[in-house]
Design a protein around this motif. Structure first.
Motif, short mmCIF file in Angstrom:
data_model
loop_
_atom_site.label_atom_id
_atom_site.label_comp_id
_atom_site.label_asym_id
_atom_site.label_seq_id
_atom_site.Cartn_x
_atom_site.Cartn_y
_atom_site.Cartn_z
N THR A 554 1.14 14.57 9.91
CA THR A 554 1.93 14.60 9.81
C THR A 554 2.76 15.74 10.52
O THR A 554 2.35 16.82 11.00
N THR A 555 3.97 15.30 9.92
CA THR A 555 5.21 16.36 10.76
C THR A 555 5.62 17.25 9.50
O THR A 555 6.98 16.61 9.70
N PRO A 556 6.25 18.73 9.67
CA PRO A 556 4.65 18.98 9.45
C PRO A 556 3.03 18.90 9.15
O PRO A 556 3.38 17.53 8.53
N ALA A 557 2.26 19.89 9.56
CA ALA A 557 1.06 19.65 8.79
C ALA A 557 0.53 19.39 6.97
O ALA A 557 1.34 20.70 6.76
N GLY A 558 0.31 18.12 6.77
CA GLY A 558 0.35 18.08 5.20
C GLY A 558 -0.76 17.07 5.35
O GLY A 558 -1.63 17.23 5.64
N SER A 559 -0.39 17.12 3.41
CA SER A 559 -1.87 16.35 3.73
C SER A 559 -1.06 14.70 2.85
O SER A 559 0.20 14.85 2.69
N VAL A 560 -1.31 14.20 2.59
CA VAL A 560 -1.06 12.33 2.88
C VAL A 560 -2.59 11.41 1.49
O VAL A 560 -3.36 12.38 1.36
N ASN A 561 -1.17 11.28 0.49
CA ASN A 561 -1.75 10.18 0.23
C ASN A 561 -1.62 8.14 0.19
O ASN A 561 -0.50 8.31 0.33
N TRP A 562 -2.52 7.89 0.83
CA TRP A 562 -2.74 6.79 0.63
C TRP A 562 -3.09 5.40 -0.04
O TRP A 562 -3.19 5.37 -0.98
N THR A 563 -2.41 4.06 -0.41
CA THR A 563 -2.76 2.52 -1.83
C THR A 563 -2.94 1.92 -1.21
O THR A 563 -2.17 1.19 0.25
N ASN A 564 -4.10 0.31 -1.17
CA ASN A 564 -3.67 -0.80 -1.29
C ASN A 564 -3.59 -1.32 -2.36
O ASN A 564 -4.37 -1.37 -2.88
N ASN A 565 -2.89 -2.27 -2.02
CA ASN A 565 -2.15 -3.55 -2.68
C ASN A 565 -3.67 -4.68 -2.95
O ASN A 565 -2.91 -5.82 -3.89
N ASN A 566 -4.63 -5.28 -2.11
CA ASN A 566 -5.34 -5.89 -2.81
C ASN A 566 -6.44 -5.54 -1.33
O ASN A 566 -7.14 -5.75 -0.45
N THR A 567 -7.18 -5.12 -2.99
CA THR A 567 -8.93 -4.63 -2.40
C THR A 567 -10.37 -5.95 -1.43
O THR A 567 -10.49 -5.96 -1.39
N ALA A 568 -9.18 -7.57 -1.73
CA ALA A 568 -10.03 -8.32 -1.41
C ALA A 568 -10.25 -8.31 -0.17
O ALA A 568 -11.10 -8.57 0.32
N ILE A 569 -9.26 -7.33 0.79
CA ILE A 569 -9.42 -7.51 2.96
C ILE A 569 -11.44 -6.35 2.45
O ILE A 569 -11.41 -6.56 3.73
N GLY A 570 -11.42 -5.87 1.89
CA GLY A 570 -12.86 -4.42 2.13
C GLY A 570 -12.17 -3.67 2.28
O GLY A 570 -13.24 -2.37 2.42
#
Length: 676
Positions: A554-570
Motif C-alpha cells: 500500500t502507498t503509504p504503508a497501511g493494512s489490507v483486508n481481502w475476500t475471495n468470492n469462491n472458496t472452491a478454488i482452494g
C-alpha cells in the motif's frame, strides 16, 4: 431247584424267592413230561422289636431301686440280657438278644446313674451377723443347680436360728442347713455426752476414736467446729456390732453489745455528750472504762460484758472537734475571665465542714460575693468568696478570617501575637497550600481572650476538558471539531491555532484566562492519507497446482483486508495482510474462477478496493492403457502403466494365451515389466 425231588425238570416263576414280601411261586414242568405244575406259597413275617414295661432308658439316683431284666418281653419274645443284671451305681447299656428262630430284633436299655448331690450356697452353712444388718436372700436354686425350698423361707436378722433346705423331689440331692448367729448391737458411750452448747470460739472436746465402752470407729466431721452449729456422727468400725452415735453441738453467737449512740461519736469542743449505760440494747450487762465521757478531749471508751454472757467487748470512739473556719481550693477571692469556667461551690470544705452557699452558683458574667454557712452541728464558722469578672478580648489579625487560593498559592505566616497584642498558638501552626482547612488561634492560658479561626479554601488546579477529548484521528478532508472558548468543566480561555486544519496533522493549545485555577491543555489532530493498494495480475492455474502466496503493498504503508468470492478454488474466504499460498482445486469438467477483492486501510481511512481473478482449469479425465510396451532393456516403454489424472481405485488383470492370470495391477504407479 430246576429239578424236583422226584426228578421232574422245569422252571419257576418268579425264579427267586423274595424274603421281604409274601408271594406265590409256580413250578412249570418241562414240556413232554407227564407232570403237573406245582405252587409254593411263601409267607414273610416282619421282625418285631421286643418291648418292656421299663422302656428303653432309665435315669436314677445312685443306689436307687432298678428293674429286674426279664427273659420274655411284654410282646412275648424270649431271649437273654447282657449284662444280665442292672447295676444301680454305674451308668450302662443293657442288650436284649431274642432267642434264635423268632422274628424279632435285638433292643437296648440305657441306664443313667446320677450321683447324690449336697446343695451348696454362696453363704456356706453358717453365718454370723449383727442384729438388724442386711441378710442374704435364701435362693430356691443352689450354686450346683439343686432346686428346693427353705424352712423358714426368710432369715430373721434379729434372732439366731437354723434354716433347712429341702431339695425338690426327683433330684439326686440331700437336704442341707444354714446356721445363723445374730450378735446384738452395742450403743457407743462417750464422756462428752450426746450434746453440747457453747459460745462461738469457746473450747470444745477432742472426738476420740474409741468409745468409753470400747467401740472403735471414726467421726464425721472429725473435729468439732467451735464457730458453727453441727452434728458429728460416730460410725463404728466395719464388722463391729455397734450402732452409729451422734453428738450435737450448738454454738451460740457472741453478741456485740449495741447502744443508741453507736460505736463512734463526733462532737464540737464543749458540746453535750451522752451518759454511758450499764446495759446494752440487747440486754447485755457490763461496765465502761472510763465510766464518763470527757467533752473536751477525744478518747476511746470500752464496754466489758459481765462474765458468763455470750458477748464480746465493744468500744465507743469519741472525737472532740475544734471550732474550724471552712477552707476551699479556690481560697477567699478569685479573678476569672468573662464566660470562663467558674469553680463549683462544693458543700464540703477541704477541712470537712459541710454547709450551703448563697448564692449557690458562681455567675461567670458578673462580679460578686458568695457566703458559705456551715450546717447546724458542724464545728465551723461562716466564710466568703469574692469573685471578680474581667471582659474577654477578640484577637485581630491583618489577614482577616478567611482566604481563598489556588493549590500551591501564596499564604500568610500565622503570627503568635495578634494585632491587638493577644499572644497564643495556632493549630495547625502552618497554612497548607494544597488542602482547604481551618486554623484555630488559642490565646495563652490566663488571658481573657477568645479563640478565633482562619478558614483557608484551596481550589484545585483544573485541567480543561472538552467533549472531543485530547486527540482525534481523521481521514484527510474529514470533519473536525470547532474549538470552544469554554471547557466542559467551566474553564474559559483561547486556542492557538484557533481553527483545526483537516488537511495537516497538528497540535492545538488551550490557554486558560487569567485568575482561574487551571492549566493549559492541548488537542492533537492526526490527519491520515487515503491509501492505494497494488495487487497481482489475473492468474491461470490447473487443478492440483501450487499457488504461491502474495504480499500486497500500500502507498503509504497501511493494512489490507481481502475476500475471495469462491472458496472452491482452494483459497479461503477472507484474510488480513498477505494472501497465503494454496493448492488449486477443480474436480469438475469446466474452468472455475475466484475473484479476490483487496481493500487498503490506514487508521480507519479506507482506500479504493482492487480485484484480480484466479482461474483454475480441470485436468483431462480420460484413462489410457497402452496396447503395447517393449520390455527389452533399452530404457523405453519398459513397463506397462495405466495413465489417468483422477484414478481413485485400480484393478487390472493380465492373462496369457491360455487364459491363465499372470499379473494383477492395483495401483497406477505399480506397472508391469512383462515378467511372471
Amino acid at each position: 431247584p430246576g429239578t424236583s425231588d422226584n426228578g421232574i425238570t422245569g422252571t419257576w416263576s418268579p425264579a427267586t424267592v423274595d424274603n421281604t414280601t409274601n408271594g406265590t411261586y409256580t413250578f412249570t414242568p418241562t414240556a413232554g413230561q407227564c407232570a403237573d405244575p406245582f405252587t409254593l406259597s411263601v409267607t414273610v413275617n416282619p421282625n418285631i422289636t421286643p418291648t418292656f414295661s421299663f422302656g428303653t432308658s432309665l435315669t436314677i439316683c445312685d443306689g436307687e431301686t432298678v428293674p429286674v431284666l426279664p427273659g420274655t418281653s411284654d410282646n412275648g419274645y424270649t431271649g437273654t440280657w447282657s449284662p444280665a443284671v442292672v447295676d444301680n451305681t454305674t451308668s450302662g447299656t443293657y442288650t436284649f438278644t431274642p432267642t434264635s428262630g423268632q422274628c424279632a430284633a435285638p433292643t437296648t436299655f440305657t441306664v443313667t446313674v446320677n450321683p447324690i448331690l449336697t446343695p451348696t450356697f454362696a453363704f456356706g452353712t453358717s453365718l454370723t451377723a449383727c442384729e438388724g444388718s442386711t441378710m442374704p436372700a435364701l435362693p430356691a436354686t443352689s450354686d450346683n443347680g439343686v432346686t428346693g425350698t427353705w424352712s423358714p423361707a426368710v432369715i430373721d436378722n434379729t434372732t439366731s436360728g437354723t434354716y433347712t433346705f429341702t431339695p425338690t423331689s426327683g433330684q439326686c440331692a440331700i437336704g442341707t442347713t444354714l446356721t445363723v448367729t445374730i450378735d446384738p448391737n452395742i450403743t457407743p458411750v462417750f464422756s462428752i455426752g450426746s450434746s453440747l452448747t457453747i459460745c462461738a470460739g469457746a473450747s470444745v472436746p477432742v472426738l476420740p476414736g474409741t468409745s468409753d465402752n470400747g467401740v472403735t470407729g471414726t467421726w464425721s466431721p472429725a473435729v468439732v467446729d467451735n464457730t458453727t452449729n453441727g452434728t458429728y456422727t460416730f460410725t463404728p468400725t466395719a464388722g463391729l456390732c455397734a450402732l452409729p452415735f451422734t453428738f450435737t453441738v450448738t454454738v451460740n453467737p457472741n453478741i456485740t453489745p449495741t447502744f443508741s449512740f453507736g460505736t463512734s461519736l463526733s462532737v464540737c469542743n464543749g458540746a453535750s455528750v451522752p451518759t454511758l449505760p450499764g446495759t446494752s440494747n440487747e440486754g447485755i450487762t457490763g461496765t465502761w472504762s472510763p465510766a464518763v465521757i470527757d467533752n473536751t478531749t477525744s478518747g476511746t471508751y470500752t464496754f466489758t460484758p459481765d462474765a458468763g454472757l455470750c458477748a464480746v467487748t465493744t468500744t465507743l470512739t469519741v472525737t472532740v472537734n475544734p471550732i474550724l473556719t471552712p477552707t476551699f481550693d479556690f481560697g477567699t477571692s478569685i479573678t476569672i475571665c468573662e464566660g470562663s469556667t467558674a469553680p463549683v461551690l462544693v458543700n464540703t470544705s477541704n477541712n470537712g465542714i459541710q454547709g450551703t452557699w448563697s448564692p449557690a452558683t458562681v455567675d461567670n458574667m458578673v462580679s460578686g460575693t458568695y457566703t458559705f454557712t456551715p450546717d447546724a452541728g458542724q464545728c465551723g464558722t461562716p466564710t466568703t468568696l469574692t469573685v471578680t469578672i474581667e471582659p474577654n478580648i477578640t484577637p485581630v489579625f491583618s489577614f482577616g478570617s478567611t482566604l481563598t487560593i489556588c493549590t500551591g498559592g501564596t499564604v500568610p505566616t500565622l503570627p503568635n501575637t495578634s494585632d491587638n497584642g493577644i499572644t497564643g498558638t495556632w493549630s495547625p501552626a502552618v497554612v497548607n497550600t494544597n488542602a482547604s482547612g481551618t486554623y484555630t488561634f488559642t490565646p495563652t492560658a490566663g488571658l481573657c481572650a477568645l479563640p478565633v479561626t482562619y478558614a483557608v479554601t484551596v481550589n484545585p488546579i483544573l485541567t480543561p476538558a472538552f467533549a472531543f477529548g485530547l486527540s482525534q484521528s481523521i481521514c484527510i478532508g474529514g470533519t473536525v471539531p470547532t474549538l470552544p472558548a469554554s471547557s466542559t468543566n467551566g474553564i474559559t480561555g483561547t486556542w492557538s491555532p484557533a481553527v483545526v486544519d483537516n488537511t495537516v496533522s497538528g497540535t492545538y493549545t488551550f490557554t486558560p484566562d487569567a485568575g482561574q485555577c487551571a492549566t493549559t491543555a492541548s488537542f492533537n489532530m492526526e490527519v491520515n492519507p487515503i491509501p492505494v493498494v497494488t495487487v497481482r495480475n489475473d492468474t491461470l492455474v490447473y487443478d492440483g497446482n501450487f499457488v504461491p502466496g502474495y504480499t500486497f503493498t500500500t502507498t503509504p504503508a497501511g493494512s489490507v483486508n481481502w475476500t475471495n468470492n469462491n472458496t472452491a478454488i482452494g483459497l479461503g474466504a477472507s484474510g488480513t495482510g498477505s494472501m497465503p499460498s494454496f493448492t488449486a482445486t477443480n474436480l469438475g469438467s469446466t474452468p472455475i474462477t475466484g475473484t479476490v477483492t483487496v481493500t487498503p486501510n490506514i487508521n480507519g481511512c479506507v482506500g479504493q478496493a482492487r480485484q484480480f481473478v484466479i482461474t483454475v482449469n480441470p485436468l483431462n479425465k480420460d484413462v489410457f492403457v497402452p496396447n503395447v510396451f517393449s520390455p527389452n532393456g533399452d530404457g523405453k516403454n519398459e513397463v506397462l502403466y495405466v495413465y489417468g489424472n483422477y484414478i481413485d481405485k485400480l484393478e487390472m488383470r493380465i492373462f496369457n494365451q491360455w487364459g491363465q492370470q499372470i499379473a494383477e495391477i492395483t495401483n497406477k504407479s505399480q506397472g508391469w515389466d512383462g515378467k511372471h
